[in-house]
Motif scaffolding. Structure first.
Motif, short mmCIF file in Angstrom:
data_model
loop_
_atom_site.label_atom_id
_atom_site.label_comp_id
_atom_site.label_asym_id
_atom_site.label_seq_id
_atom_site.Cartn_x
_atom_site.Cartn_y
_atom_site.Cartn_z
N THR A 525 0.83 -1.21 0.00
CA THR A 525 0.00 0.00 0.00
C THR A 525 0.86 1.25 0.00
OG1 THR A 525 -1.79 -1.14 1.14
CG2 THR A 525 -1.79 1.25 1.26
N LEU A 526 1.92 1.26 0.80
CA LEU A 526 2.76 2.45 0.91
C LEU A 526 3.60 2.69 -0.34
CD1 LEU A 526 3.64 4.74 2.84
CD2 LEU A 526 5.47 3.23 3.64
N PHE A 527 4.10 1.63 -0.99
CA PHE A 527 5.02 1.81 -2.12
C PHE A 527 4.41 1.46 -3.47
CE2 PHE A 527 7.94 1.66 1.44
CZ PHE A 527 8.86 2.65 1.11
N ASN A 528 3.19 0.95 -3.48
CA ASN A 528 2.56 0.63 -4.77
C ASN A 528 1.13 1.18 -4.88
OD1 ASN A 528 4.69 -1.76 -4.54
ND2 ASN A 528 4.13 -1.51 -6.69
N ALA A 529 0.71 1.94 -3.86
CA ALA A 529 -0.64 2.54 -3.86
C ALA A 529 -1.73 1.48 -4.03
CB ALA A 529 -0.75 3.61 -4.95
N ILE A 530 -1.47 0.25 -3.57
CA ILE A 530 -2.45 -0.82 -3.66
C ILE A 530 -3.42 -0.71 -2.49
CG2 ILE A 530 -2.77 -3.33 -3.55
CD1 ILE A 530 -1.57 -2.50 -6.14
N ARG A 531 -4.71 -0.69 -2.77
CA ARG A 531 -5.70 -0.67 -1.70
C ARG A 531 -5.66 -1.99 -0.92
NH1 ARG A 531 -8.44 1.79 -6.14
NH2 ARG A 531 -9.01 3.97 -5.70
N GLY A 532 -6.18 -1.95 0.31
CA GLY A 532 -6.10 -3.12 1.18
C GLY A 532 -6.64 -4.38 0.56
N ASN A 533 -7.87 -4.34 0.04
CA ASN A 533 -8.45 -5.56 -0.52
C ASN A 533 -7.85 -5.91 -1.87
OD1 ASN A 533 -10.50 -7.72 -0.28
ND2 ASN A 533 -11.26 -6.81 -2.18
N ALA A 657 -3.12 7.09 -13.45
CA ALA A 657 -3.24 5.68 -13.84
C ALA A 657 -2.61 4.76 -12.80
CB ALA A 657 -2.59 5.45 -15.20
N LEU A 658 -1.52 5.22 -12.19
CA LEU A 658 -0.79 4.42 -11.21
C LEU A 658 -1.63 4.19 -9.95
CD1 LEU A 658 2.01 3.14 -10.66
CD2 LEU A 658 2.66 5.29 -9.59
N VAL A 659 -2.33 5.22 -9.49
CA VAL A 659 -3.08 5.11 -8.24
C VAL A 659 -4.54 4.73 -8.47
CG1 VAL A 659 -1.56 6.75 -7.09
CG2 VAL A 659 -3.65 7.58 -8.20
N GLY A 660 -4.95 4.60 -9.75
CA GLY A 660 -6.31 4.16 -10.04
C GLY A 660 -7.34 5.26 -10.00
N GLN A 683 8.01 6.80 -12.00
CA GLN A 683 7.30 7.56 -10.98
C GLN A 683 7.35 6.85 -9.62
OE1 GLN A 683 6.31 10.54 -11.38
NE2 GLN A 683 6.63 10.60 -13.60
N LEU A 684 7.18 5.52 -9.63
CA LEU A 684 7.20 4.78 -8.37
C LEU A 684 8.53 4.91 -7.65
CD1 LEU A 684 5.37 1.35 -8.88
CD2 LEU A 684 4.77 3.16 -7.29
N GLU A 685 9.60 4.89 -8.40
CA GLU A 685 10.92 4.91 -7.78
C GLU A 685 11.26 6.25 -7.16
OE1 GLU A 685 12.69 2.29 -7.19
OE2 GLU A 685 11.16 1.08 -8.20
N LYS A 686 10.43 7.25 -7.39
CA LYS A 686 10.64 8.56 -6.76
C LYS A 686 10.16 8.57 -5.31
CE LYS A 686 10.15 11.23 -11.05
NZ LYS A 686 9.34 12.25 -11.77
#
Length: 723
Positions: A525-533, A657-660, A683-686
């Protein structure tokens, strides 16, 4: 029980079992006792049980009022008991403050509500004993009966509390409310059912506790609408006379004899009249139960609402089909039509069957619309004026959040929603009210349904007056204020936990296996902006390599996978930190059709994420530095999105697009798959966060492999091949 206790000794388990048995037996002894009949009951007979309880409730509350109004010594005793309780600071139980079970002089007050259980559980105890004949009644019928019983017990509980505190004015008002319930003997419930049977009110009036056996013995006599005037007039005389009728057994026996005479042809319907006249004769002089002051007081309580009831009967209005609310415009009729159409439309637009998630969301929308109508006090959608909607809005925004799940549950249980804001305001530490967005969703759901009804159901008779009243955000409120991101101190606290600093995963007490979700989900979640579910529901084949770039394919291609909306369907490259910590090696331990967090079970609410979210809340909720009530697992995603907003700009199409937050296919169509993935990686690596520990123990250096023998062998084989 064993699962909840974890690992304990046999001796401790035996002690705990004995404690629970004592608690269960105590609660069983305190339940209202109603003998279950040997034969099943009809729905009408169950309604007569409610009638019995209503009469008994009126009598019991009246006796308690008589005791306290006419006996200064008993009032003083109760006042002293209150003082003792205030000094001790502990209530007798969750229902009422003072234990009067061993106070014979105050037994009348104790009899008003003697159970330590809430009204809904008392209702459940009664309904579970009933077995219906001719099949189970429809859900609406059962729900109405359940509500009637619960409301009746709630009134008794309110009366008990008012009497305890010597608030006799409130107790009299409750006594009046119970009196008004005595006029609805048919229990037709707004035209949902078509039963027209009633037992003469006085024949079921009681002074003792009713039993299901006695109610089941009652014989039902069809009555005509034209008879209602006499019935209600008789009831008015009965109330004014102080409810001095024959006992239950006597009344039922005579009614039983007359009814059998009618059935055998030896009598006619009119033969019941002498019985009714007998039951309503004036009481004998010197009857100790009659109190002249209360008689005159009660006569004055037949108010405008009662008179309007009489007027409606005189003009020929039948309660079964109230003219002010035809079935077509009843809110339940419209909700049913809306639900059926939405499911059909979803089936047409979906290649697979309608998911449980969609049905769950639809049910929540219907439930919120019902709650709004409960607050409005209407069932006829044509009565939903703009002014009424605005008045209801003030109630919605002041509703306490989940009061039935708090320590104050007993105060709210059995009360209507309209009463919740007032109860909450009376607390020393009021419960937090609904969030602005939640309150807006209540009105939004109602507005959506009314908008559909006004366009497709009845364009002439229905208007949508609920639109635009409660905004999703208060004026001047930023979206960032809805839920706070974690600050540096919070991140240091969370990722300094032994799960990350030592690799010591929690152990499931049932399976005795380590819980890897505790390590990976916060990092995803912190490094890939993936929601919990989105992370909790991942399968092995959701992690894909393309152009040498590993990414997570967020999708709902399986029946048990769900996404927030269409924009949530996206490709998210795996951050290099997670690769270093062993995420790809962990994923490779599973087969393509396996979930990578199999220890998480599916729940209707929160899906696979529920247990993970509960663990995170239990572990960290009380340790946040600022505004802890505004922080949760979801705050980690706010950190990620907030970083992009501050350092890159949240309007950038690649970031969205990255964060949905936008359709990811647009980005890939614009740049092409390879370039789009590379831009996403860039962008993620920033990402970097103040407070995040410089060192986290790699996953496989922790205790995971110690508890997973199969994966331990597979991991060693993978490493030996790579070497």
């Amino acid at each position: 029980m064993k699962t909840s206790l974890g690992s304990i000794s046999k001796h401790a388990a035996r002690i705990k079992a004995l404690e629970l048995e004592i608690e269960i037996r105590t609660q069983m002894d305190s339940l209202p006792s109603y003998d279950c009949p040997s034969s099943a009951m009809t729905l009408s007979q169950v309604r007569q049980l409610v009638s019995c309880l209503t009469h008994e409730s009126y009598s019991t509350i009246g006796k308690a009022l008589d005791l306290l109004e006419n006996n200064p010594a008993e009032r003083e005793t109760l006042r002293q008991r209150n003082q003792i309780q205030q000094k001790e600071g502990l209530p007798a139980n969750g229902m009422y403050r003072i234990d009067l079970a061993h106070s014979p002089s105050l037994s009348a007050v104790n009899d008003v509500y003697a159970s330590p259980l809430p009204p809904s559980k008392c209702t459940k105890n009664i309904m579970q004993q009933v077995q219906f004949t001719n099949g189970t009644p429809c859900e609406k019928a059962l729900e109405q009966l359940w509500l009637k019983l619960t409301n009746l017990f709630a009134l008794r509980l309110d009366a008990r509390r008012a009497l305890e505190s010597l608030n006799l004015d409130v107790a009299r008002q409750i006594h009046k409310q119970v009196a008004l319930l005595l006029f609805s003997e048919e229990f037709v419930d707004g035209g949902h059912f078509d039963y027209s049977y009633a037992v003469r009110p006085s024949a079921l009036s009681i002074k003792g506790k009713p039993s299901v056996n006695k109610v089941a013995m009652a014989k039902l006599e069809p009555i005509k609408t034209s008879d209602k005037i006499d019935d209600i007039c008789d009831m008015t005389e009965t109330l004014a006379g102080g409810l001095c009728e024959p006992t239950l057994s006597e009344g039922l026996k005579e009614t039983d004899d007359r009814f059998h005479a009618n059935q055998s042809g030896k009598g006619d319907k009119s033969s019941i009249a002498p019985l009714v006249e007998k039951e309503h004769q004036s009481p004998p002089a010197g009857d100790p139960w009659i109190n002249e002051e209360r008689t005159s007081d009660l006569a004055g309580k037949i108010d405008e609402e009662t008179l309007s009831t009489l007027a409606s009967v005189e003009t020929g209005h039948c309660a079964q089909h109230p003219p002010e609310c035809p079935e077509k415009y009843h809110i339940e009729t419209i909700l049913t039509a809306y639900e059926e159409e939405q499911i059909k439309l979803k089936a047409l637009s979906s290649k697979k069957k309608v998911s449980n998630s969609f049905k769950k969301t639809l049910k929540r929308k219907l439930k919120r619309c019902r709650a709004v109508h409960e607050l409005a006090g209407i069932v006829d959608v044509r009565k939903a004026t703009r002014g009424l909607a605005i008045d209801v809005a003030s109630l919605v925004i002041s509703l306490p959040k989940d009061p039935l799940k708090t320590e104050h549950q007993a105060l709210f249980e059995g009360h209507l929603r309209q009463e919740w804001p007032g109860i909450n305001a009376s607390l020393d530490d009021p419960i937090e009210t609904l969030a602005q967005k939640t309150a807006s969703d209540y009105f939004g759901s109602t507005s959506t349904i009314y908008n559909w009804a006004s366009e497709f159901y009845d364009a002439d008779g229905i208007q949508n007056n609920w639109k635009g009243i409660i905004k999703k955000k208060l004026d001047g409120q930023n979206s960032s204020e809805d839920r706070f991101a974690m600050n540096a101190e919070d991140l240091k606290m969370v990722f300094g936990h032994e799960v990350f600093s030592k690799g010591q995963l929690g152990i499931n007490s049932r399976t005795k296996m380590a819980c890897p979700y505790q390590y990976w989900l916060p990092l995803l979640t912190l490094f890939n902006a993936i929601r919990g579910n989105e992370g909790a529901q991942l399968y092995r084949d959701d992690i894909i390599y393309e152009f040498g770039i590993p990414y997570i394919n967020v999708d709902d291609k399986r029946e048990d996978q769900h996404i927030k909306n269409a924009h949530s369907r996206r490709k998210v490259p795996v951050h290099s930190l997670l690769i270093e910590l062993g995420f790809l090696d962990y994923v490779n331990l599973f087969e393509p059709e396996q979930r990578i967090f199999p220890e998480l079970s599916y729940h209707q609410n929160d899906k696979y994420f529920k247990n993970a979210g509960d663990w995170f809340s239990r572990t960290f909720k009380g340790a946040y530095s600022i505004k802890p009530e505004k922080k949760s697992f979801y705050s980690l995603r706010h950190n990620c999105v907030g970083f992009f907003k501050d350092h890159v700009g949240d309007k950038q199409p690649v970031v969205k697009a990255l964060v949905g937050h936008t359709n990811a296919s647009i980005t890939f169509d614009t740049y092409g798959n390879k370039v789009a993935l590379e831009l996403l990686v860039e962008q993620l690596e920033k990402l970097e966060y103040d407070g995040f520990p410089e060192h986290i123990v790699p996953f496989f250096e922790g205790n995971y492999l110690r508890y997973h023998k199969e994966h331990r062998e597979k991991y060693r084989a993978m490493k030996s091949e790579s070497n």
